[in-house]
Write a protein that holds these residues in place. Structure first.
Motif, short mmCIF file in Angstrom:
data_model
loop_
_atom_site.label_atom_id
_atom_site.label_comp_id
_atom_site.label_asym_id
_atom_site.label_seq_id
_atom_site.Cartn_x
_atom_site.Cartn_y
_atom_site.Cartn_z
N MET A 64 0.79 -1.16 0.10
CA MET A 64 0.13 -0.04 0.10
C MET A 64 0.93 1.32 0.02
SD MET A 64 -3.21 -0.88 2.32
CE MET A 64 -2.30 -1.77 3.52
N THR A 65 2.14 1.29 0.78
CA THR A 65 2.87 2.43 0.82
C THR A 65 3.43 2.84 -0.84
OG1 THR A 65 3.61 2.02 2.97
CG2 THR A 65 4.87 3.46 1.45
N ALA A 66 3.70 1.68 -1.30
CA ALA A 66 4.26 1.76 -2.64
C ALA A 66 3.16 2.35 -3.78
CB ALA A 66 4.88 0.46 -3.40
N GLU A 67 1.93 1.88 -3.35
CA GLU A 67 0.74 2.54 -4.30
C GLU A 67 0.55 3.94 -4.00
OE1 GLU A 67 -4.05 1.57 -5.34
OE2 GLU A 67 -2.72 0.38 -4.01
N VAL A 68 0.65 4.15 -2.69
CA VAL A 68 0.49 5.81 -2.33
C VAL A 68 1.70 6.47 -3.17
CG1 VAL A 68 0.53 7.35 -0.40
CG2 VAL A 68 -0.93 5.32 -0.21
N ALA A 69 3.01 5.98 -3.01
CA ALA A 69 4.09 6.92 -3.77
C ALA A 69 3.80 7.09 -5.20
CB ALA A 69 5.35 5.93 -3.20
N ALA A 70 3.38 5.90 -5.72
CA ALA A 70 3.23 5.85 -7.18
C ALA A 70 2.06 7.07 -7.56
CB ALA A 70 2.71 4.51 -7.64
N LEU A 71 0.88 7.01 -6.58
CA LEU A 71 -0.04 7.78 -7.03
C LEU A 71 0.32 9.42 -6.95
CD1 LEU A 71 -3.23 6.24 -5.32
CD2 LEU A 71 -2.92 6.26 -7.64
N ARG A 72 1.13 9.66 -5.79
CA ARG A 72 1.48 11.03 -5.57
C ARG A 72 2.63 11.27 -6.66
NH1 ARG A 72 2.03 10.28 1.09
NH2 ARG A 72 -0.05 10.83 1.41
N ALA A 73 3.14 10.32 -7.25
CA ALA A 73 4.28 10.70 -8.05
C ALA A 73 3.88 11.04 -9.47
CB ALA A 73 5.37 9.45 -8.21
N ASN A 92 -4.64 5.34 3.03
CA ASN A 92 -3.95 5.82 4.45
C ASN A 92 -4.99 5.38 5.69
OD1 ASN A 92 -1.66 7.27 3.32
ND2 ASN A 92 -2.83 9.11 2.93
N ALA A 93 -6.16 5.34 5.27
CA ALA A 93 -6.84 4.78 6.33
C ALA A 93 -6.81 3.31 6.63
CB ALA A 93 -8.44 5.19 5.98
N GLU A 94 -6.53 2.52 5.52
CA GLU A 94 -6.32 1.14 5.41
C GLU A 94 -4.99 0.74 6.20
OE1 GLU A 94 -6.57 -0.06 1.60
OE2 GLU A 94 -8.60 0.11 1.54
N LEU A 95 -3.90 1.92 5.86
CA LEU A 95 -2.64 1.58 6.31
C LEU A 95 -2.71 1.92 7.90
CD1 LEU A 95 -0.10 3.53 4.02
CD2 LEU A 95 -0.08 1.42 4.59
N ALA A 96 -3.60 2.64 8.25
CA ALA A 96 -3.50 3.09 9.87
C ALA A 96 -4.26 1.82 10.44
CB ALA A 96 -4.54 4.18 10.02
N ARG A 97 -5.38 1.21 9.78
CA ARG A 97 -5.69 0.05 10.46
C ARG A 97 -4.76 -1.24 10.38
NH1 ARG A 97 -10.54 1.63 7.92
NH2 ARG A 97 -9.97 0.68 5.93
N VAL A 98 -3.94 -1.29 9.35
CA VAL A 98 -2.89 -2.45 9.27
C VAL A 98 -1.77 -2.09 10.57
CG1 VAL A 98 -1.07 -3.44 7.87
CG2 VAL A 98 -3.35 -2.86 7.07
N ARG A 99 -1.36 -0.91 10.60
CA ARG A 99 -0.36 -0.49 11.67
C ARG A 99 -1.19 -0.87 12.98
NH1 ARG A 99 1.28 4.46 7.78
NH2 ARG A 99 3.04 3.42 6.86
#
Length: 507
Positions: free
Chosen positions: A239-248, A489-496
């Motif tokens: 998910m972090t990689a996907e967020v970075a790709a979307l922002r780039a 980001n919401a899903e990342l928060a739940r996973v963390r």
């Protein structure tokens, strides 16, 4: 225990929600092990390292066959049973299950396997003949990913006096606890009931490590935390990689980049094609000049012009073919800047080069009358010179000797004049040849540059239209990207949060 099962269940739900069936299957295996009252310990190692003898010495029975070069590899599962014998449960053909009334097996299942697999703990067996090999270090790294508890067992210490140095180097290289043991001493101690020899074998220390590390509740928590942390780490990275790709995503930078690639590519291509064309035609010029030095241009003019026309056509055709190939490669390279797959524009092949025919220099004519005059002029001098010399000895000026000398000198004069005229025709033809080749280079260069500018306009128009389509698509997708980033980001928060709970299990 209910907390452990709940954490694993939450992790399974998360893995299924993110379509990670591989993680969900592994977590289900972890939940099954957590619900089992037994602790599963995998005994692994390379061939002939003594892992089967280790299991036999640990349980005090010949449970695992000692493999040789002809024994096919198989998995042996040894667990506690009131009476010794094979387990009646169904199992794979390459797996044997054995029950033994050994105290060490209460709450513990030993698995002698030729391959690594997930377990509550893994014992990596390596003999004391030398430091760990790279293959063994790789196996230890794999074991750490499959089990929360990994212990190195140094076998056959009775055979190698330097085992202490090997144990220290192994512990330094792996960072894991190293337990030195001797299966032979253990068997002899059990046979003779020799307590001191049993202590010397190292097995009491190994059993103590197993008892300390493999408390059922503690192992369950560590296994659950290990598997859940592995799953959450995988999900977080994805998910972090996907967020970075979307922002780039940046349409403007991408648009500038393709224009620079196209302009630079066309400039390089113009220079390369011009150099290639000149190089090819200069080679033709060298061969053609050598041909003119060996023939009379007046006699082979038509044949030479036809040959030269064919060589020039071949050179220009090869250069233009290479130009089209390079242009198509450039189109593909420009398309790569968009990061998508779309149809490329068609690049036309250039037409044939229209160049005037080469006309060798004809030179002045050297007919019969001219040859007669030149011969008479040369012969007159020879006749006069020999005739005057003859009068000194009393012979008439006109005599056979003077006439013969006149004929000889006249013929020589004719030959020299013919040679001079040939060299003149050759020189004039080579000068005309150089001018002709320069004209061909000029015309072919002009045609190639015009063609490349047309290619540039074609590619520019195509990619401008495509860039506009991409820009519109990115603008339309901007809201979706923002929504996706917010959801991620919401899903990342739940996973963390799940990761935090898993760490608390161990704490």
């Amino acid at each position: 225990m209910s907390t452990v099962i709940e954490v694993i269940g939450t992790a399974i739900t998360a893995a299924e929600a993110y379509h990670r069936d591989d993680l969900a299957a592994r977590l289900r295996q972890s939940r099954a092990r957590a619900l089992s009252p037994e602790v599963r310990v995998l005994v692994a190692g390379g061939f002939k390292q003594g892992k089967s003898r280790l299991v036999n010495a640990l349980v005090g029975a010949s449970a695992c066959p000692v493999a040789d070069d002809t024994t096919p590899p198989r998995t042996t599962v040894v667990r506690y049973a009131g009476t010794p014998g094979p387990a009646p449960a169904a199992r794979p053909a390459d797996t044997v299950e054995i029950g033994l009334p050994s105290g060490i097996l209460r709450g513990l299942t030993l698995v002698d396997s030729p391959v690594l697999e997930p377990a509550d703990a893994i014992l990596i067996v390596s003999d004391a003949s030398g430091p760990c090999t790279q293959a063994e270090l790789d196996m230890i790294d794999q074991a750490r990913a499959l089990a929360p508890i990994v212990v190195c067992v140094l076998s056959k210490v009775d055979l190698y006096p330097g085992w202490r140095d090997v144990a220290e180097s192994t512990e330094a290289a792996t960072g894991l606890p190293v337990v030195p043991v001797s299966s032979e001493l253990r068997w002899h101690a059990m046979t003779t009931a020799d307590t001191a020899l049993n202590d010397e074998s190292g097995f009491p220390a190994l059993i103590a490590v197993l008892r300390a590390e493999l408390d059922a509740e503690r192992v369950t928590r560590r296994v659950a935390a290990h598997e859940v942390l592995a799953a959450t780490g995988d999900l977080t990275a994805t998910m972090t990689a996907e967020v970075a790709a979307l922002r780039a995503a940046d349409a403007e930078q991408r648009g500038i980049r393709w224009q620079q690639v196209l302009n630079d590519g066309i400039s390089d291509l113009i220079a390369d094609i011009d150099h290639d064309l000149r190089d090819r035609l200069r080679d033709v010029l060298k061969v053609a000049e050598a041909e003119l030095d060996a023939v009379d241009p007046a006699k082979v003019g038509d044949d030479f012009a036809e040959w030269l026309r064919g060589k020039e056509a071949q050179c220009t055709a090869e250069t233009f073919e290479w130009m089209v190939t390079r242009a198509r490669w450039l189109a593909g390279h420009v398309a790569e800047q968009f990061g998508d797959d779309h149809a490329l524009p068609e690049i036309r092949r250039p037409g044939e080069l229209a160049v005037g025919d080469f006309e060798p220099a004809a030179g002045e004519k050297f007919g019969v009358g001219q040859r007669l005059i030149v011969g008479m002029r040369g012969g007159y001098g020879g006749t006069l010179m020999i005739g005057m010399a003859s009068t000194i000895v009393g012979v008439a000026m006109i005599n056979p000797l003077s006439i013969g000398a006149g004929l000889l000198l006249g013929g020589k004069t004719v030959q020299e004049e013919r040679k001079r005229l040939l060299q003149r025709r050759q020189a004039e033809s080579k000068a005309a040849l150089r001018k002709h080749v320069d004209d061909v280079i000029f015309q072919a260069g002009k045609q190639s540059r015009d063609m490349l500018r047309e290619i540039q306009r074609t590619l520019r128009d195509h990619f401008v239209a495509h860039a506009e389509d991409v820009h519109r698509a990115l603008v339309d997708a901007a809201a979706e990207r923002k929504t996706r980033i917010r959801d991620l980001n919401a899903e990342l928060a739940r996973v963390r949060d799940l990761e935090r709970v898993a760490r608390e299990l161990v704490a």
